[in-house]
Scaffold this motif. Structure first.
Motif, PDB file in Angstrom:
ATOM      1  N   GLY A 135      -5.173   4.904 -22.007  1.00  0.00           N
ATOM      2  CA  GLY A 135      -5.356   5.956 -21.012  1.00  0.00           C
ATOM      3  C   GLY A 135      -6.626   5.783 -20.211  1.00  0.00           C
ATOM      4  N   PHE A 136      -7.734   5.417 -20.887  1.00  0.00           N
ATOM      5  CA  PHE A 136      -8.992   5.196 -20.164  1.00  0.00           C
ATOM      6  C   PHE A 136      -8.861   4.011 -19.202  1.00  0.00           C
ATOM      7  CE2 PHE A 136     -11.114   7.646 -23.658  1.00  0.00           C
ATOM      8  CZ  PHE A 136     -11.714   8.594 -22.835  1.00  0.00           C
ATOM      9  N   ARG A 137      -8.213   2.943 -19.656  1.00  0.00           N
ATOM     10  CA  ARG A 137      -8.008   1.779 -18.775  1.00  0.00           C
ATOM     11  C   ARG A 137      -7.193   2.165 -17.543  1.00  0.00           C
ATOM     12  NH1 ARG A 137      -9.380  -3.194 -19.317  1.00  0.00           N
ATOM     13  NH2 ARG A 137     -10.087  -4.102 -21.273  1.00  0.00           N
ATOM     14  N   GLU A 138      -6.165   2.971 -17.765  1.00  0.00           N
ATOM     15  CA  GLU A 138      -5.304   3.411 -16.664  1.00  0.00           C
ATOM     16  C   GLU A 138      -6.094   4.269 -15.673  1.00  0.00           C
ATOM     17  OE1 GLU A 138      -1.310   6.135 -16.244  1.00  0.00           O
ATOM     18  OE2 GLU A 138      -1.518   4.880 -18.030  1.00  0.00           O
ATOM     19  N   ALA A 139      -6.965   5.128 -16.191  1.00  0.00           N
ATOM     20  CA  ALA A 139      -7.755   6.008 -15.323  1.00  0.00           C
ATOM     21  C   ALA A 139      -8.729   5.214 -14.460  1.00  0.00           C
ATOM     22  CB  ALA A 139      -8.516   7.020 -16.173  1.00  0.00           C
ATOM     23  N   MET A 140      -9.163   4.046 -14.948  1.00  0.00           N
ATOM     24  CA  MET A 140     -10.131   3.234 -14.210  1.00  0.00           C
ATOM     25  C   MET A 140      -9.539   2.547 -12.991  1.00  0.00           C
ATOM     26  SD  MET A 140     -12.293   1.389 -17.235  1.00  0.00           S
ATOM     27  CE  MET A 140     -13.101   0.305 -16.054  1.00  0.00           C
ATOM     28  N   GLU A 141      -8.211   2.573 -12.865  1.00  0.00           N
ATOM     29  CA  GLU A 141      -7.578   1.879 -11.743  1.00  0.00           C
ATOM     30  C   GLU A 141      -7.857   2.553 -10.402  1.00  0.00           C
ATOM     31  OE1 GLU A 141      -3.465   1.564 -12.697  1.00  0.00           O
ATOM     32  OE2 GLU A 141      -3.809   0.232 -14.423  1.00  0.00           O
ATOM     33  N   LYS A 142      -8.260   3.835 -10.443  1.00  0.00           N
ATOM     34  CA  LYS A 142      -8.490   4.560  -9.188  1.00  0.00           C
ATOM     35  C   LYS A 142      -9.678   5.491  -9.342  1.00  0.00           C
ATOM     36  CE  LYS A 142      -5.600   6.382  -5.496  1.00  0.00           C
ATOM     37  NZ  LYS A 142      -4.255   6.870  -5.120  1.00  0.00           N
ATOM     38  N   GLY A 143     -10.767   5.170  -8.625  1.00  0.00           N
ATOM     39  CA  GLY A 143     -11.972   5.982  -8.698  1.00  0.00           C
ATOM     40  C   GLY A 143     -11.912   7.171  -7.763  1.00  0.00           C
ATOM     41  N   PRO A 144     -12.866   8.127  -7.881  1.00  0.00           N
ATOM     42  CA  PRO A 144     -12.818   9.371  -7.103  1.00  0.00           C
ATOM     43  C   PRO A 144     -13.316   9.236  -5.669  1.00  0.00           C
ATOM     44  CG  PRO A 144     -14.722   9.388  -8.561  1.00  0.00           C
ATOM     45  CD  PRO A 144     -13.965   8.134  -8.868  1.00  0.00           C
ATOM     46  N   LEU A 145     -14.099   8.193  -5.377  1.00  0.00           N
ATOM     47  CA  LEU A 145     -14.736   8.110  -4.060  1.00  0.00           C
ATOM     48  C   LEU A 145     -13.786   7.570  -2.990  1.00  0.00           C
ATOM     49  CD1 LEU A 145     -18.248   6.729  -5.091  1.00  0.00           C
ATOM     50  CD2 LEU A 145     -17.628   9.086  -4.565  1.00  0.00           C
ATOM     51  N   THR A 146     -13.260   6.380  -3.213  1.00  0.00           N
ATOM     52  CA  THR A 146     -12.383   5.743  -2.220  1.00  0.00           C
ATOM     53  C   THR A 146     -11.080   5.240  -2.841  1.00  0.00           C
ATOM     54  OG1 THR A 146     -13.412   3.571  -2.562  1.00  0.00           O
ATOM     55  CG2 THR A 146     -14.379   4.986  -0.854  1.00  0.00           C
ATOM     56  N   GLN A 156     -10.159  11.504   4.897  1.00  0.00           N
ATOM     57  CA  GLN A 156      -9.372  11.789   6.096  1.00  0.00           C
ATOM     58  C   GLN A 156      -7.974  11.178   5.990  1.00  0.00           C
ATOM     59  OE1 GLN A 156     -11.794  10.243   9.257  1.00  0.00           O
ATOM     60  NE2 GLN A 156     -13.069  12.104   9.420  1.00  0.00           N
ATOM     61  N   ALA A 157      -7.922   9.932   5.463  1.00  0.00           N
ATOM     62  CA  ALA A 157      -6.630   9.247   5.322  1.00  0.00           C
ATOM     63  C   ALA A 157      -5.720   9.985   4.343  1.00  0.00           C
ATOM     64  CB  ALA A 157      -6.848   7.808   4.848  1.00  0.00           C
ATOM     65  N   ASN A 158      -6.322  10.566   3.299  1.00  0.00           N
ATOM     66  CA  ASN A 158      -5.526  11.266   2.292  1.00  0.00           C
ATOM     67  C   ASN A 158      -5.083  12.649   2.752  1.00  0.00           C
ATOM     68  OD1 ASN A 158      -5.525   9.212   0.484  1.00  0.00           O
ATOM     69  ND2 ASN A 158      -7.103  10.037  -0.853  1.00  0.00           N
ATOM     70  N   SER A 159      -5.880  13.247   3.651  1.00  0.00           N
ATOM     71  CA  SER A 159      -5.550  14.607   4.105  1.00  0.00           C
ATOM     72  C   SER A 159      -4.508  14.601   5.219  1.00  0.00           C
ATOM     73  CB  SER A 159      -6.815  15.322   4.578  1.00  0.00           C
ATOM     74  OG  SER A 159      -7.382  14.630   5.679  1.00  0.00           O
ATOM     75  N   SER A 160      -4.395  13.464   5.896  1.00  0.00           N
ATOM     76  CA  SER A 160      -3.460  13.413   7.038  1.00  0.00           C
ATOM     77  C   SER A 160      -2.029  13.173   6.576  1.00  0.00           C
ATOM     78  CB  SER A 160      -3.879  12.304   7.998  1.00  0.00           C
ATOM     79  OG  SER A 160      -3.901  11.057   7.353  1.00  0.00           O
ATOM     80  N   ASP A 177       0.851  -1.187   0.000  1.00  0.00           N
ATOM     81  CA  ASP A 177       0.000   0.000   0.000  1.00  0.00           C
ATOM     82  C   ASP A 177       0.890   1.241   0.000  1.00  0.00           C
ATOM     83  OD1 ASP A 177      -1.586   2.254   1.251  1.00  0.00           O
ATOM     84  OD2 ASP A 177      -3.154   0.743   1.090  1.00  0.00           O
ATOM     85  N   THR A 178       0.753   2.066  -1.024  1.00  0.00           N
ATOM     86  CA  THR A 178       1.645   3.224  -1.177  1.00  0.00           C
ATOM     87  C   THR A 178       1.464   4.262  -0.072  1.00  0.00           C
ATOM     88  OG1 THR A 178       0.003   4.182  -2.681  1.00  0.00           O
ATOM     89  CG2 THR A 178       1.845   2.998  -3.679  1.00  0.00           C
ATOM     90  N   GLU A 179       0.269   4.287   0.533  1.00  0.00           N
ATOM     91  CA  GLU A 179       0.005   5.298   1.564  1.00  0.00           C
ATOM     92  C   GLU A 179       0.456   4.837   2.939  1.00  0.00           C
ATOM     93  OE1 GLU A 179      -4.125   6.107   1.212  1.00  0.00           O
ATOM     94  OE2 GLU A 179      -3.945   6.911  -0.818  1.00  0.00           O
ATOM     95  N   SER A 180       0.096   3.601   3.308  1.00  0.00           N
ATOM     96  CA  SER A 180       0.423   3.105   4.649  1.00  0.00           C
ATOM     97  C   SER A 180       1.736   2.345   4.699  1.00  0.00           C
ATOM     98  CB  SER A 180      -0.704   2.187   5.149  1.00  0.00           C
ATOM     99  OG  SER A 180      -0.776   1.021   4.345  1.00  0.00           O
ATOM    100  N   GLY A 181       2.198   1.844   3.546  1.00  0.00           N
ATOM    101  CA  GLY A 181       3.413   1.028   3.527  1.00  0.00           C
ATOM    102  C   GLY A 181       3.168  -0.409   3.943  1.00  0.00           C
ATOM    103  N   ASP A 182       1.903  -0.779   4.222  1.00  0.00           N
ATOM    104  CA  ASP A 182       1.578  -2.145   4.643  1.00  0.00           C
ATOM    105  C   ASP A 182       1.654  -3.113   3.469  1.00  0.00           C
ATOM    106  OD1 ASP A 182       1.082  -1.275   7.185  1.00  0.00           O
ATOM    107  OD2 ASP A 182      -1.091  -1.104   6.929  1.00  0.00           O
ATOM    108  N   THR A 183       1.972  -4.361   3.779  1.00  0.00           N
ATOM    109  CA  THR A 183       1.879  -5.433   2.792  1.00  0.00           C
ATOM    110  C   THR A 183       0.445  -5.946   2.793  1.00  0.00           C
ATOM    111  OG1 THR A 183       4.180  -6.070   3.136  1.00  0.00           O
ATOM    112  CG2 THR A 183       2.740  -7.700   2.115  1.00  0.00           C
TER     113      THR A 183
END
Length: 717
Positions: free
Chosen positions: A566-577, A713-717, A460-466
Motif C-alpha cells: 500500500g505504501f509503495r502504491e501511494a508513492m506513485e502519485k505525490g500531492p504537488l504535481t 489548473q489542469a485538474n480543475s478544468s 496520459d489518463t487526463e489528456s489521452g496523449d501517448t
C-alpha cells in the motif's frame, strides 16, 4: 515454396555457411568495446575486423564513401556518425575465436552498454589521447565495475595534435582509481606517430603499408631506450606490489622472463587488480595488432569468469555455473531485435550446449520454446550454425521472449541476475499525423518498448496523449525518426517534459484508520508510524525503505506485506504535481486489527491513507533532475561557454586543459533543452558536449509554485 528473403528480416541477411565446430573454451574471448562518444570505438572495431580478415576493405564511420563502417549498419548511424545500437560480430585471431560487441558512446543509449557488459568476460576501454578520461568514460568504468568485467585500456588518436598518453594514464589512476600500467610507449606523437615500443617483449613495432598491414619489428630506437627502461621498471614495480611471483623476482633483482611477466599481468588483470594500457591510432591503423595480442594474452576466457545463478528450487541459493558443454544448459537472452518477419534474440550460453531444433524452458514464464534457427552474428549478417556451447554468444531466430530472460533445458531451474536499468529522465507527447498511421504507430511503440528497457510508453489518463520517455532528447528523437523511416508513421511531438519527483523535507507522523461498513463483513485497518527523508542532507536520494518496528500482535504479521504494498502504491502519485515520490523511509510502529473485518485490502487502503496524511504534514518538496554536463571546447571559447552554462542555472565544477578545455558542470535538465544549437553557435561548431543524469534536487520555490499551480489548473478544468 518460401524464398529465403521471405523468411528473414531485411536487416539480417543470412549467409548459409554452417560452422561445424567450436574452439575449446580457453581459446574463446568475449569482449566489448566501450568508451565516451567519438573516442574511436567503431573505427577500432572496423580495423580489428579488417586485420583479422573478417572484412576486406576499410570504410569511414560517417560513410563518406557511401558504405560506412561495418558495425554501424543502420542508416541513421551512418548519417549521424554515431553508434545507436550495439552490434555483435566475431573473428579469429591466430587460434582464438573473438566475439566482439561494439557499443554506443552516447549516454542516451547507455542500456546498450549495460546489457553488453552483463554478458561479456572482458572489455576494451577506449580513450581519446587528447581528451583523456571523459564523462562517459567514468560511466562505462562504473558499469564495468558493476559486473566485475576485467578491462584493457587503449589510448587512441595518438596521431592527433595535443595527444599525451602519460596524461591519460594519470587520469585513469586519479579519476577512475584504476591501477593503470602502460605496456607500451608510443614511437612519436602527432604526425610523427609511427608505432609503439612493447615493454614486455622490449621490441619496437612499426606499422607500414597503405593500411598498416605491414608490421616491422625492430630494436627499440636509441632515443627511447632510456624511457622504455624506466617505464618497464615502473610496470614491474606495479606488478610486484600485487603479485607474489613478480615480487620475489623483483626483490632478488633477477631478470623477469617475458612469459612470467605475461602470466602475472594476466592473473592480475582477470582479478581486476591491474588495468594494462595499450596505445595507438585506430584511424591510422597503428597499434591494433598488439591490442589483439593483448586481448588473447590478458583477458579471460569463459572458463576463467565466475558466473552466478540463483537456484529457484532451493530458495534462490547462489550457484556457480560451470563452463562445461556437458552440463545442463543455462543461457541469458540479453538483447532483442524485432524485424518485419520475427524476433532475433541474442543469447549468451553460460553452461551446457544448444543445437538447432532443441527445446528451451523460459524461467520467466515456464513455457517451452523450440529453437528453429541458431545463428552467429556479424553486424547485420547471420551465419547459420548447427550448435553452440558454453561461452558462445549466439542469436536465435523466431523466439518471442522479453529481454533479460533466462533459458534452461529443463534439467535445472536456474535464474541469472538481471541487468541494471536506469530510469528515464525525459518525456515527449506523441501523436500520429494521420489516422491511417495509427496501426503502424502502435506496432512501432510495441516493438521499441520490447527492445529497449529504458524506452517507456504510456497513455496520459487526463489528456489521452501517448507519452514516450527515455534517457535524453537524442534518445527520443532517434525513435521518432525510426517510426517514420521503418514504419512510415510520421508523428508530431509536444515539448519535452522533465521527470519531476516529490519527497518530504522533514519527518512526519501518521495515524490512519480505514473503516468501511456497508452490510455484511466490513473493512478495518489502522496503521501508525512516521515517514522521513532517506537522506536529510540530499533530498531526493533515490530509493524507498520500509521498516517494520511492530511489537506485539496488534497487526497480525500476515497483513504486513499488504501494508508495504500500500505504501509503495501511494508513492506513485505525490500531492504537488502528481509526480512519483522518491527517497523516503516509512517506519511502521503500531496499529490495530479487527478479528472479522480486517483483510489485506483493508490494510493496503490504510497504508495509502496513512501515507497521504504523512506527506501533507511533511512539507512536500518538488525535485527536478540534475545532469552532469561535460563540455569540450577550444580554449578561446571557454569564457562564453561558462557564461552559457551559468545562464542555464548551471554550477561549474571544474575546468581542465590548456589548448582544449573540458568544463564539467551540474545543470537542471529543463535548462538543457536546445543547448546543442546554442553551443554550436557560440563555438562556430567546434564545441561538443555530453550529459548524464546525476541526481534529483529541490526545485527553486518560484518554479515549484508555478508547476503546482499548473497541475491544479489542469485538474480543475
Amino acid at each position: 515454396m518460401l524464398r529465403r528473403s521471405d523468411v528473414l528480416a531485411p536487416r539480417a541477411r543470412l549467409l548459409f555457411r554452417r560452422l561445424s565446430s567450436s574452439p575449446s573454451a580457453d581459446r574463446v574471448r568475449n569482449i566489448g568495446i566501450s568508451a565516451h562518444i567519438d573516442s574511436g570505438k567503431t573505427t577500432l572495431t572496423e580495423r580489428i575486423l579488417y586485420f583479422t580478415g573478417k572484412i576486406h576493405a576499410i570504410h569511414d564511420v560517417r560513410g563518406k564513401d557511401g558504405v560506412g563502417a561495418k558495425m554501424d549498419f543502420m542508416e541513421l548511424e551512418r548519417e549521424k556518425g554515431i553508434t545507436i545500437q550495439s552490434a555483435a560480430t566475431h573473428c579469429r585471431w591466430g587460434e582464438h575465436e573473438v566475439n566482439i560487441i561494439d557499443t554506443p558512446g552516447h549516454v542516451d543509449f547507455t542500456i546498450e552498454v549495460e546489457r553488453a557488459l552483463r554478458v561479456l568476460d572482458g572489455a576494451i576501454l577506449v580513450l581519446c589521447g587528447v581528451a583523456g578520461v571523459q564523462s562517459q568514460s567514468i560511466t562505462v568504468d562504473r558499469q564495468m565495475r558493476r559486473y566485475k568485467v576485467p578491462r584493457l585500456a587503449f589510448v587512441n588518436k595518438l596521431d592527433r595534435e595535443g595527444a599525451n598518453p602519460d596524461t591519460v594514464v594519470e587520469q585513469l589512476r586519479s579519476k577512475l582509481h584504476l591501477n593503470a600500467a602502460p605496456l607500451q610507449i608510443p614511437i612519436g606523437l602527432d604526425r610523427e606517430h609511427a608505432g609503439v615500443v612493447d615493454l614486455v617483449e622490449q621490441k619496437a613495432y612499426y606499422f607500414e603499408g597503405n593500411n598498416g598491414e605491414e608490421i616491422r619489428v625492430a630494436p627499440i630506437p636509441p632515443n627511447l631506450v632510456e624511457a622504455a627502461e624506466a617505464k618497464r621498471q615502473e610496470l614491474l614495480e606495479r606488478l610486484a606490489d600485487i603479485d607474489d611471483e613478480i615480487a620475489d623476482l623483483f626483490l632478488s633483482e633477477e631478470a623477469v622472463p617475458v612469459e612470467t611477466m605475461r602470466a602475472a599481468i594476466r592473473r592480475q588483470t582477470i582479478a581486476n587488480k591491474l588495468c594494462p594500457v595499450l596505445m595507438g591510432s585506430a584511424f591510422k591503423n597503428k597499434g591494433v595488432h598488439p591490442l589483439l595480442d593483448a586481448v588473447v594474452h590478458y583477458l579471460p576466457s569463459p572458463s576463467e569468469s565466475v558466473n552466478i545463478a540463483l537456484d529457484l528450487n532451493d530458495e534462490e541459493k547462489q550457484v556457480v555455473l560451470k563452463n562445461d558443454a556437458s552440463a545442463p544448459l543455462v543461457g541469458l537472452a540479453f538483447k532483442l531485435e524485432q524485424g518485419r518477419y520475427g524476433q532475433l534474440t541474442y543469447m549468451r550460453l553460460y553452461q551446457g550446449s544448444l543445437s538447432r531444433g532443441d527445446s528451451l524452458i523460459s524461467m520467466a514464464t515456464g513455457q517451452k520454446v523450440r529453437v528453429p534457427k541458431l545463428v552467429r552474428m556479424h553486424a547485420n549478417e547471420m551465419e547459420e550454425i548447427d550448435s553452440a556451447v558454453a561461452g558462445d554468444i549466439v542469436a536465435m531466430f523466431g523466439i518471442d521472449t522479453p529481454s533479460g530472460t533466462t533459458f534452461t533445458d529443463g534439467n535445472v531451474r536456474y535464474s541469472l541476475t538481471s541487468m541494471h536499468v536506469p530510469d528515464p529522465v525525459v518525456s515527449l507527447a506523441l501523436l500520429p499525423k494521420s489516422k491511417s498511421d495509427q496501426g503502424n504507430f502502435a506496432k512501432a511503440l510495441q516493438r521499441f518498448v520490447k527492445e529497449d528497457p529504458t524506452f517507456r510508453c504510456h497513455i496520459d489518463t487526463e489528456s489521452g496523449d501517448t507519452i514516450i520517455s527515455g534517457m535524453g532528447e537524442l534518445h527520443l528523437q532517434i525513435y521518432v525518426e525510426r517510426m517514420k523511416r521503418e514504419y512510415g508513421a510520421e508523428c508530431t511531438t509536444g515539448a519535452p517534459k522533465v521527470a519531476y519527483r516529490e519527497t518530504l523535507s522533514r519527518r512526519s507522523p501518521f495515524s490512519y484508520t480505514h473503516k468501511k461498513q456497508s452490510g455484511g463483513a466490513g473493512q478495518f485497518g489502522k496503521v501508525e508510524g512516521y515517514v522521513e527523508p532517506l537522506d536529510e542532507e540530499m533530498l531526493g536520494a533515490g530509493g524507498f525503505e520500509f521498516v517494520n518496528q511492530l511489537s506485539g500482535n496488534n497487526i497480525p504479521p500476515e497483513f504486513v506485506p499488504a501494508i508495504h504494498k500500500g505504501f509503495r502504491e501511494a508513492m506513485e502519485k505525490g500531492p504537488l504535481t502528481g509526480s512519483p515520490v522518491m527517497g523516503v523511509r516509512v517506519v511502521l510502529q503500531d496499529g490495530a486489527a479487527h478479528a472479522v473485518d480486517s483483510s489485506e485490502l483493508a490494510f493496503r487502503a490504510a497504508a495509502i491513507g496513512g501515507f497521504k496524511e504523512a506527506i501533507k504534514g511533511g512539507k512536500a518538496v518538488l525535485l527536478e533532475p540534475i545532469m552532469q554536463v561535460e563540455v569540450s571546447v577550444p580554449a578561446e571559447y571557454q569564457g562564453s561557454t561558462v557564461a552559457q552554462l551559468s545562464q542555464r542555472k548551471g554550477t561549474v565544477g571544474s575546468i581542465e586543459g590548456a589548448e582544449f578545455c573540458t568544463i564539467t558542470a551540474e545543470v537542471p535538465l529543463e535548462s538543457m533543452f536546445g543547448y546543442s544549437n546554442d553551443l554550436r553557435g557560440a563555438t562556430q561548431g567546434k564545441g561538443e558536449y555530453s550529459m548524464e543524469y546525476k541526481y534529483h534536487a529541490p526545485c527553486p520555490r518560484d518554479k515549484q509554485e508555478e508547476l503546482v499551480k499548473l497541475y491544479q489548473q489542469a485538474n480543475s478544468s
